[in-house]
Design a protein around this motif. Structure first.
Motif, PDB file in Angstrom:
ATOM      1  N   UNK A  50     -82.682  -3.715  13.748  1.00 23.37           N
ATOM      2  CA  UNK A  50     -83.575  -3.345  14.523  1.00 23.37           C
ATOM      3  C   UNK A  50     -84.634  -4.213  14.646  1.00 23.37           C
ATOM      4  N   UNK A  51     -84.548  -5.188  13.859  1.00 21.25           N
ATOM      5  CA  UNK A  51     -85.581  -6.303  13.987  1.00 21.25           C
ATOM      6  C   UNK A  51     -85.117  -7.614  14.768  1.00 21.25           C
ATOM      7  N   UNK A  52     -83.903  -7.793  14.630  1.00 20.67           N
ATOM      8  CA  UNK A  52     -83.186  -8.794  15.350  1.00 20.67           C
ATOM      9  C   UNK A  52     -82.995  -8.685  16.993  1.00 20.67           C
ATOM     10  N   UNK A  53     -83.900  -9.524  17.760  1.00 20.04           N
ATOM     11  CA  UNK A  53     -83.672  -9.259  19.145  1.00 20.04           C
ATOM     12  C   UNK A  53     -82.044  -9.401  19.604  1.00 20.04           C
ATOM     13  N   UNK A  54     -81.534  -8.874  20.324  1.00 19.73           N
ATOM     14  CA  UNK A  54     -80.077  -8.834  20.823  1.00 19.73           C
ATOM     15  C   UNK A  54     -79.831 -10.353  21.255  1.00 19.73           C
ATOM     16  N   UNK A  55     -80.618 -11.219  21.698  1.00 14.26           N
ATOM     17  CA  UNK A  55     -80.547 -12.534  22.218  1.00 14.26           C
ATOM     18  C   UNK A  55     -80.781 -13.719  21.118  1.00 14.26           C
ATOM     19  N   UNK A  56     -81.132 -13.142  20.080  1.00 10.94           N
ATOM     20  CA  UNK A  56     -81.639 -14.132  18.820  1.00 10.94           C
ATOM     21  C   UNK A  56     -80.573 -15.082  18.522  1.00 10.94           C
ATOM     22  N   UNK A  57     -81.165 -16.338  17.941  1.00 18.78           N
ATOM     23  CA  UNK A  57     -80.152 -17.358  17.567  1.00 18.78           C
ATOM     24  C   UNK A  57     -80.418 -17.679  16.341  1.00 18.78           C
ATOM     25  N   UNK A  58     -79.453 -18.040  15.337  1.00 23.36           N
ATOM     26  CA  UNK A  58     -79.444 -18.148  13.868  1.00 23.36           C
ATOM     27  C   UNK A  58     -78.866 -19.499  13.508  1.00 23.36           C
ATOM     28  N   UNK A  59     -79.589 -20.478  13.126  1.00 25.43           N
ATOM     29  CA  UNK A  59     -78.863 -21.921  12.711  1.00 25.43           C
ATOM     30  C   UNK A  59     -78.899 -21.929  11.226  1.00 25.43           C
ATOM     31  N   UNK A  60     -77.672 -22.231  10.805  1.00 21.56           N
ATOM     32  CA  UNK A  60     -77.475 -22.492   9.564  1.00 21.56           C
ATOM     33  C   UNK A  60     -76.979 -23.758   9.168  1.00 21.56           C
ATOM     34  N   UNK A  62     -73.908 -24.452   8.274  1.00 20.43           N
ATOM     35  CA  UNK A  62     -72.598 -24.308   8.821  1.00 20.43           C
ATOM     36  C   UNK A  62     -72.383 -24.200  10.311  1.00 20.43           C
ATOM     37  N   UNK A  63     -73.583 -24.163  10.990  1.00 23.64           N
ATOM     38  CA  UNK A  63     -73.447 -23.587  12.507  1.00 23.64           C
ATOM     39  C   UNK A  63     -74.275 -22.819  13.054  1.00 23.64           C
ATOM     40  N   UNK A  64     -74.333 -22.411  14.188  1.00 25.44           N
ATOM     41  CA  UNK A  64     -75.257 -21.339  14.851  1.00 25.44           C
ATOM     42  C   UNK A  64     -74.446 -20.440  15.579  1.00 25.44           C
ATOM     43  N   UNK A  65     -75.091 -19.261  15.506  1.00 21.50           N
ATOM     44  CA  UNK A  65     -74.475 -18.201  16.110  1.00 21.50           C
ATOM     45  C   UNK A  65     -75.552 -17.056  16.610  1.00 21.50           C
ATOM     46  N   UNK A  66     -75.200 -15.963  17.241  1.00 25.23           N
ATOM     47  CA  UNK A  66     -76.112 -14.906  17.673  1.00 25.23           C
ATOM     48  C   UNK A  66     -76.159 -13.713  16.825  1.00 25.23           C
ATOM     49  N   UNK A  67     -77.165 -12.711  17.300  1.00 28.61           N
ATOM     50  CA  UNK A  67     -77.374 -11.673  16.483  1.00 28.61           C
ATOM     51  C   UNK A  67     -76.086 -10.713  15.901  1.00 28.61           C
ATOM     52  N   UNK A  68     -75.148 -10.703  16.756  1.00 26.84           N
ATOM     53  CA  UNK A  68     -73.803  -9.994  16.378  1.00 26.84           C
ATOM     54  C   UNK A  68     -73.087 -10.454  15.456  1.00 26.84           C
ATOM     55  N   UNK A  69     -73.023 -11.915  15.402  1.00 22.02           N
ATOM     56  CA  UNK A  69     -72.160 -12.408  14.296  1.00 22.02           C
ATOM     57  C   UNK A  69     -73.126 -12.588  13.194  1.00 22.02           C
ATOM     58  N   UNK A  70     -74.269 -12.658  13.273  1.00 25.00           N
ATOM     59  CA  UNK A  70     -75.211 -12.819  12.041  1.00 25.00           C
ATOM     60  C   UNK A  70     -74.952 -11.263  11.317  1.00 25.00           C
ATOM     61  N   UNK A  71     -75.399 -10.281  11.782  1.00 26.14           N
ATOM     62  CA  UNK A  71     -75.087  -9.131  11.423  1.00 26.14           C
ATOM     63  C   UNK A  71     -73.848  -9.027  10.748  1.00 26.14           C
ATOM     64  N   UNK A 138     -84.084 -20.282  11.498  1.00 27.50           N
ATOM     65  CA  UNK A 138     -83.337 -21.643  11.554  1.00 27.50           C
ATOM     66  C   UNK A 138     -83.515 -22.299  10.185  1.00 27.50           C
ATOM     67  N   UNK A 139     -82.491 -22.624   9.271  1.00 27.57           N
ATOM     68  CA  UNK A 139     -82.556 -23.449   7.999  1.00 27.57           C
ATOM     69  C   UNK A 139     -82.447 -24.604   8.160  1.00 27.57           C
ATOM     70  N   UNK A 140     -83.400 -25.292   7.554  1.00 27.42           N
ATOM     71  CA  UNK A 140     -83.578 -27.040   7.494  1.00 27.42           C
ATOM     72  C   UNK A 140     -83.320 -26.964   5.987  1.00 27.42           C
ATOM     73  N   UNK A 141     -82.221 -27.711   5.543  1.00 32.56           N
ATOM     74  CA  UNK A 141     -82.573 -28.018   3.925  1.00 32.56           C
ATOM     75  C   UNK A 141     -83.312 -29.164   3.536  1.00 32.56           C
ATOM     76  N   UNK A 142     -84.308 -29.090   2.446  1.00 33.17           N
ATOM     77  CA  UNK A 142     -84.927 -29.946   2.207  1.00 33.17           C
ATOM     78  C   UNK A 142     -84.237 -31.017   1.113  1.00 33.17           C
TER      79      UNK A 142
END
Length: 148
Positions: A50-60, A62-71, A138-142
């Protein structure tokens, strides 16, 4: 004595100015972000969907992907965001977009292994005809002492 008293007053005034209050909209986004970390720890995919927009992007790392894959990753336990210790948070709102920065220590289970990493996490929320929706995470390792 007067200099000491004056110095103390100036210190107190400076401390009050540095404790700036968040606007109600900024606080709403900060609270939503905190809820998100708990929902991720609880693997509560319904609340996250309910929080994630269907077009959201996630950057880790190990890579990046969309809402469906993150869920799917959260549901399956591919990444378990076990605990996010938030050290600092700030938010800026520009029109209908909120940009939130979290400096966290994340304890996660990835591929069955527990890992702890310091991150600066950028969260972008957009508000269009309703509640805030997460558009990017988006995650940036410190670097920590000893990292090269």
């Amino acid at each position: 004595m007067k200099k000491t008293f004056l110095g103390l007053i100036m210190l107190l005034i400076g401390a009050q100015c540095s404790l700036a209050q968040n606007t109600p909209a900024e606080q709403e986004v900060i609270d939503l972000s905190k809820d998100k970390w708990q929902w991720m720890a609880d693997k509560n995919a319904d609340k996250l969907a309910a929080l994630f927009d269907e077009k959201a992007v996630f950057v880790h790392m190990g890579g990046s992907w969309g809402t469906e894959q993150e869920l799917n990753i959260i549901k399956s336990g591919g990444i378990w965001y076990k605990q996010a210790d938030i050290h600092e948070v700030s938010v800026k709102i520009i029109d209908n977009t909120a940009i939130l920065l979290n400096r966290i220590t994340l304890i996660a289970v990835v591929g069955g292994n527990e890992v702890t990493n310091p991150f600066m996490v950028t969260e972008v929320y957009v508000k269009q005809n309703g509640p805030w929706k997460l558009g990017s995470l988006s995650f940036t390792k410190l670097l920590t002492p000893g990292d090269h």
